[in-house]
Design a protein around this motif. Sequence first.
Motif, mmCIF file in Angstrom:
data_model
loop_
_atom_site.group_PDB
_atom_site.id
_atom_site.type_symbol
_atom_site.label_atom_id
_atom_site.label_comp_id
_atom_site.label_asym_id
_atom_site.label_seq_id
_atom_site.Cartn_x
_atom_site.Cartn_y
_atom_site.Cartn_z
ATOM 1 N N ASN A 3 0.816 -1.207 0.000
ATOM 2 C CA ASN A 3 0.000 0.000 0.000
ATOM 3 C C ASN A 3 0.852 1.260 0.000
ATOM 4 N N THR A 4 1.945 1.269 0.772
ATOM 5 C CA THR A 4 2.780 2.476 0.800
ATOM 6 C C THR A 4 3.478 2.694 -0.535
ATOM 7 N N SER A 5 3.887 1.648 -1.183
ATOM 8 C CA SER A 5 4.545 1.852 -2.468
ATOM 9 C C SER A 5 3.520 2.280 -3.514
ATOM 10 N N ARG A 6 2.324 1.741 -3.441
ATOM 11 C CA ARG A 6 1.278 2.155 -4.367
ATOM 12 C C ARG A 6 0.901 3.608 -4.096
ATOM 13 N N ARG A 7 0.812 3.964 -2.814
ATOM 14 C CA ARG A 7 0.489 5.335 -2.438
ATOM 15 C C ARG A 7 1.574 6.301 -2.944
ATOM 16 N N SER A 8 2.815 5.910 -2.786
ATOM 17 C CA SER A 8 3.928 6.738 -3.254
ATOM 18 C C SER A 8 3.883 6.883 -4.776
ATOM 19 N N PHE A 9 3.612 5.791 -5.443
ATOM 20 C CA PHE A 9 3.515 5.816 -6.906
ATOM 21 C C PHE A 9 2.403 6.757 -7.360
ATOM 22 N N LEU A 10 1.248 6.681 -6.706
ATOM 23 C CA LEU A 10 0.123 7.544 -7.072
ATOM 24 C C LEU A 10 0.435 9.016 -6.809
ATOM 25 N N LYS A 11 1.089 9.319 -5.684
ATOM 26 C CA LYS A 11 1.445 10.711 -5.373
ATOM 27 C C LYS A 11 2.392 11.265 -6.433
ATOM 28 N N LYS A 12 3.412 10.476 -6.767
ATOM 29 C CA LYS A 12 4.379 10.937 -7.770
ATOM 30 C C LYS A 12 3.713 11.061 -9.143
ATOM 31 N N GLY A 13 2.827 10.128 -9.437
ATOM 32 C CA GLY A 13 2.125 10.170 -10.711
ATOM 33 C C GLY A 13 1.228 11.385 -10.822
ATOM 34 N N PHE A 15 1.594 14.219 -9.186
ATOM 35 C CA PHE A 15 2.449 15.403 -9.296
ATOM 36 C C PHE A 15 2.947 15.546 -10.733
ATOM 37 N N GLY A 16 3.359 14.449 -11.327
ATOM 38 C CA GLY A 16 3.832 14.473 -12.709
ATOM 39 C C GLY A 16 2.746 14.922 -13.669
ATOM 40 N N LEU A 17 1.539 14.424 -13.465
ATOM 41 C CA LEU A 17 0.425 14.824 -14.317
ATOM 42 C C LEU A 17 0.085 16.308 -14.150
ATOM 43 N N ALA A 18 0.190 16.791 -12.915
ATOM 44 C CA ALA A 18 -0.106 18.199 -12.657
ATOM 45 C C ALA A 18 0.941 19.109 -13.299
ATOM 46 N N ALA A 19 2.196 18.670 -13.319
ATOM 47 C CA ALA A 19 3.277 19.485 -13.879
ATOM 48 C C ALA A 19 3.349 19.378 -15.401
ATOM 49 N N LEU A 20 2.772 18.360 -15.964
ATOM 50 C CA LEU A 20 2.865 18.130 -17.403
ATOM 51 C C LEU A 20 2.359 19.289 -18.254
ATOM 52 N N PRO A 21 1.201 19.874 -17.981
ATOM 53 C CA PRO A 21 0.746 20.990 -18.825
ATOM 54 C C PRO A 21 1.696 22.180 -18.800
ATOM 55 N N LEU A 22 2.322 22.442 -17.660
ATOM 56 C CA LEU A 22 3.262 23.561 -17.582
ATOM 57 C C LEU A 22 4.459 23.316 -18.484
ATOM 58 N N GLY A 23 5.020 22.138 -18.393
ATOM 59 C CA GLY A 23 6.172 21.794 -19.220
ATOM 60 C C GLY A 23 5.809 21.741 -20.691
ATOM 61 N N MET A 24 4.679 21.190 -21.001
ATOM 62 C CA MET A 24 4.262 21.088 -22.401
ATOM 63 C C MET A 24 3.986 22.465 -22.992
ATOM 64 N N GLY A 25 3.442 23.360 -22.184
ATOM 65 C CA GLY A 25 3.170 24.712 -22.666
ATOM 66 C C GLY A 25 4.442 25.430 -23.063
#
Length: 105
Positions: A3-13, A15-25
């Motif tokens: 569960n902790t590794s899945r939770r960590s994966f989801l948090k990082k994922g 964050f990555g999805l949230a930052a993606l539009p900024l970088g793509m722009g």
Amino acid sequence: MANTSRRSFLKKGMFGLAALPLGMGVLTTKAFAEGLPPLSEDAPNAKALNYVKVAADASSHPAFKADSYCDNCMFFQPDTNGCTLFQGFSVEPKGWCQSWFKRPG
């Protein structure tokens, strides 16, 4: 432990999805800016505004003023050699059109 590794994966994922539009722009703007096709003098909107690639070619036009070039016009976008009047195209910095208006400053 799973569960902790899945939770960590989801948090990082997330964050990555949230930052993606900024970088793509940023990347997309730069990529498109460098690849604007040049405006043809034969294009309908260029003809409508009497656009010429060499300002001296328009010296006989009644609206022409000495030292009026695309690169000192308020519509010129220096980072792309674009013009807000001719969206999606680059213009010659030493070109001219009848909508020329001195850049403030």
